[in-house]
Design a protein around this motif. Structure first.
Motif: not given
Length: 161
Positions: A68-71, A91-102, A116-122
């Protein structure tokens, strides 16, 4: 025959529990033509109030494998647009994001005033395969008329197993 129906009825909740996790993200696609975006620095960058990332634990429950990621965003005062009139591009500008995160496109979520809060799951890796995550994300507002605002950056770190 009644015993067969009773066994079938008792088996249904077990099947439902074994199904995929029912937790979903609170973001949805932003309805706009984003085929060609024009950068417009007059559209302010969102303020990042908080961010968090929780790794999946790979347990026996149906949601244990999810990360879970929350912004949490705050929209700056003085913009020509209200928060409910823009979507956000990640957009990912640094590092390696897990598949499906963004998300692959521009998203929006429920708005509360200027926040607002954006909640992402992967689907996270099993804990014995997890490596530390060090991500740098760029977040930009996008309008319905193809304009993309100034970027905000957020760094997110989470340990591996």
């Amino acid at each position: 025959m009644k015993l067969w129906y009773l066994m079938l009825l008792c088996a249904m909740p077990a099947q439902a529990a074994a199904a995929a996790c029912m937790f979903t993200s609170n973001v949805k696609p932003f309805q706009a033509d984003t085929s060609t975006l024009v950068d417009n620095v007059q559209i302010p960058a969102p303020e990042i109030e908080a961010s968090s990332l929780t790794r999946g634990i790979g347990g026996g429950a149906t949601c244990d494998a999810l990360g879970f990621m929350s912004i949490q965003l705050k929209w700056p005062r003085g913009s020509d647009y209200d928060l409910d009139e823009v979507g956000f591009e990640y957009r990912l500008v640094g590092g390696d994001a897990p598949a499906g995160l963004l998300p692959p496109g521009v998203v929006t979520s429920p708005v509360n005033g200027r926040k607002a809060e954006h909640q992402f799951t992967w689907q996270d890796l099993p804990t014995d395969q997890q490596r530390p995550l060090r991500l740098e994300l760029e977040v930009r507002a996008v309008t319905r008329d193809r304009q993309r605002g100034a970027p905000a950056r957020v760094r997110i770190e989470a340990p591996g197993s």
